[in-house]
Design a protein around this motif. Structure first.
Motif, PDB file in Angstrom:
ATOM      1  N   ASP A  67      43.179  37.509   0.681  1.00 45.71           N
ATOM      2  CA  ASP A  67      44.125  37.758  -0.399  1.00 45.71           C
ATOM      3  C   ASP A  67      43.389  37.585  -1.724  1.00 45.71           C
ATOM      4  O   ASP A  67      42.695  36.588  -1.936  1.00 45.71           O
ATOM      5  N   GLY A  68      43.550  38.542  -2.620  1.00 47.99           N
ATOM      6  CA  GLY A  68      42.888  38.484  -3.915  1.00 47.99           C
ATOM      7  C   GLY A  68      43.313  37.311  -4.773  1.00 47.99           C
ATOM      8  O   GLY A  68      42.588  36.908  -5.688  1.00 47.99           O
ATOM      9  N   LEU A  69      44.492  36.737  -4.487  1.00 45.68           N
ATOM     10  CA  LEU A  69      44.944  35.561  -5.237  1.00 45.68           C
ATOM     11  C   LEU A  69      44.016  34.364  -5.052  1.00 45.68           C
ATOM     12  O   LEU A  69      43.999  33.460  -5.877  1.00 45.68           O
ATOM     13  N   HIS A  70      43.223  34.378  -3.983  1.00 44.51           N
ATOM     14  CA  HIS A  70      42.277  33.302  -3.734  1.00 44.51           C
ATOM     15  C   HIS A  70      41.347  33.119  -4.942  1.00 44.51           C
ATOM     16  O   HIS A  70      41.026  31.988  -5.317  1.00 44.51           O
ATOM     17  N   LEU A  71      40.952  34.210  -5.547  1.00 41.52           N
ATOM     18  CA  LEU A  71      40.054  34.159  -6.706  1.00 41.52           C
ATOM     19  C   LEU A  71      40.732  33.496  -7.902  1.00 41.52           C
ATOM     20  O   LEU A  71      40.118  32.699  -8.616  1.00 41.52           O
ATOM     21  N   MET A  72      41.995  33.823  -8.114  1.00 42.93           N
ATOM     22  CA  MET A  72      42.732  33.210  -9.221  1.00 42.93           C
ATOM     23  C   MET A  72      42.921  31.705  -8.982  1.00 42.93           C
ATOM     24  O   MET A  72      42.719  30.897  -9.884  1.00 42.93           O
ATOM     25  N   TYR A  73      43.282  31.330  -7.754  1.00 37.14           N
ATOM     26  CA  TYR A  73      43.468  29.919  -7.440  1.00 37.14           C
ATOM     27  C   TYR A  73      42.167  29.148  -7.624  1.00 37.14           C
ATOM     28  O   TYR A  73      42.170  28.009  -8.095  1.00 37.14           O
ATOM     29  N   GLY A  74      41.046  29.762  -7.254  1.00 32.94           N
ATOM     30  CA  GLY A  74      39.749  29.117  -7.448  1.00 32.94           C
ATOM     31  C   GLY A  74      39.463  28.863  -8.918  1.00 32.94           C
ATOM     32  O   GLY A  74      38.983  27.793  -9.297  1.00 32.94           O
ATOM     33  N   ALA A  75      39.771  29.844  -9.761  1.00 32.21           N
ATOM     34  CA  ALA A  75      39.554  29.675 -11.205  1.00 32.21           C
ATOM     35  C   ALA A  75      40.443  28.574 -11.767  1.00 32.21           C
ATOM     36  O   ALA A  75      39.994  27.751 -12.572  1.00 32.21           O
ATOM     37  N   VAL A  76      41.682  28.523 -11.327  1.00 32.54           N
ATOM     38  CA  VAL A  76      42.603  27.488 -11.816  1.00 32.54           C
ATOM     39  C   VAL A  76      42.136  26.110 -11.350  1.00 32.54           C
ATOM     40  O   VAL A  76      42.178  25.145 -12.121  1.00 32.54           O
ATOM     41  N   ALA A  77      41.632  26.003 -10.128  1.00 38.47           N
ATOM     42  CA  ALA A  77      41.148  24.719  -9.615  1.00 38.47           C
ATOM     43  C   ALA A  77      40.022  24.174 -10.487  1.00 38.47           C
ATOM     44  O   ALA A  77      39.944  22.970 -10.734  1.00 38.47           O
ATOM     45  N   VAL A  78      39.168  25.058 -10.968  1.00 35.95           N
ATOM     46  CA  VAL A  78      38.058  24.638 -11.826  1.00 35.95           C
ATOM     47  C   VAL A  78      38.569  24.138 -13.178  1.00 35.95           C
ATOM     48  O   VAL A  78      37.989  23.232 -13.776  1.00 35.95           O
ATOM     49  N   LEU A  79      39.676  24.676 -13.657  1.00 33.59           N
ATOM     50  CA  LEU A  79      40.173  24.346 -14.993  1.00 33.59           C
ATOM     51  C   LEU A  79      41.107  23.138 -15.045  1.00 33.59           C
ATOM     52  O   LEU A  79      41.370  22.614 -16.125  1.00 33.59           O
ATOM     53  N   VAL A  80      41.606  22.689 -13.915  1.00 28.93           N
ATOM     54  CA  VAL A  80      42.615  21.623 -13.912  1.00 28.93           C
ATOM     55  C   VAL A  80      42.080  20.309 -14.470  1.00 28.93           C
ATOM     56  O   VAL A  80      42.722  19.677 -15.314  1.00 28.93           O
TER      57      VAL A  80
END
Length: 117
Positions: A67-80
Motif C-alpha cells: 500500500d502506498g500509504l506505507h510511505l506516508m506513515y514512514g515519513a510521519v514516523a520520522v517527524l513525530v
C-alpha cells in the motif's frame, strides 16, 4: 535488506517503550533521568530515520509496499519525535504529556506501517 528494515521496525518499538519508561523516572531535565529520557528520545528518532533510509533503499531497488500509504506513515514516523521535542521546548512543564502523546501516535503509526508493508 528487507530483514534489516523489519528489524529496525521492531527496534523502534523497543526504543519507544524505553523512551516512555525513561520519562516516567523521577527527576527533572537536569537529573540523570532527564538525560536518559533525552537519550532515549534521540534513539527513537535515529532508529526511525534509519528505518526510513533502509525503506528508501528498498524502494530504489524495486521493492514496493503493498500500500502506498506505507510511505506516508514512514515519513510521519520520522517527524513525530522532533515535533514533540519542539512542543516540549515551548512548554517544558508538559514534556511528559508531549512524550506520551508522541509515543501513542508512534504506536498507531507503527501498527499502520506493519499493516501496509
Amino acid at each position: 535488506m528487507v530483514a534489516l528494515h523489519l528489524a529496525l521496525f521492531w527496534l523502534l518499538g523497543v526504543a519507544v517503550v524505553a523512551w516512555v519508561g525513561a520519562g516516567s523516572l523521577p527527576g527533572g531535565a537536569g537529573s540523570p533521568a532527564g538525560g536518559l529520557t533525552e537519550l532515549a528520545g534521540r534513539a527513537v528518532a535515529m532508529v526511525a530515520i534509519g528505518a526510513a533510509l533502509v525503506g528508501l533503499l528498498l524502494l530504489a531497488t524495486g521493492h514496493q509496499p503493498k500500500d502506498g500509504l506505507h510511505l506516508m506513515y514512514g515519513a510521519v514516523a520520522v517527524l513525530v519525535v522532533p515535533a514533540a521535542a519542539g512542543y516540549t521546548r515551548r512548554r517544558p512543564a508538559l514534556a511528559g504529556l508531549h512524550r506520551l502523546i508522541a509515543a501513542l501516535i508512534l504506536a498507531g503509526i507503527m501498527f499502520r506501517l506493519y499493516a501496509t508493508a
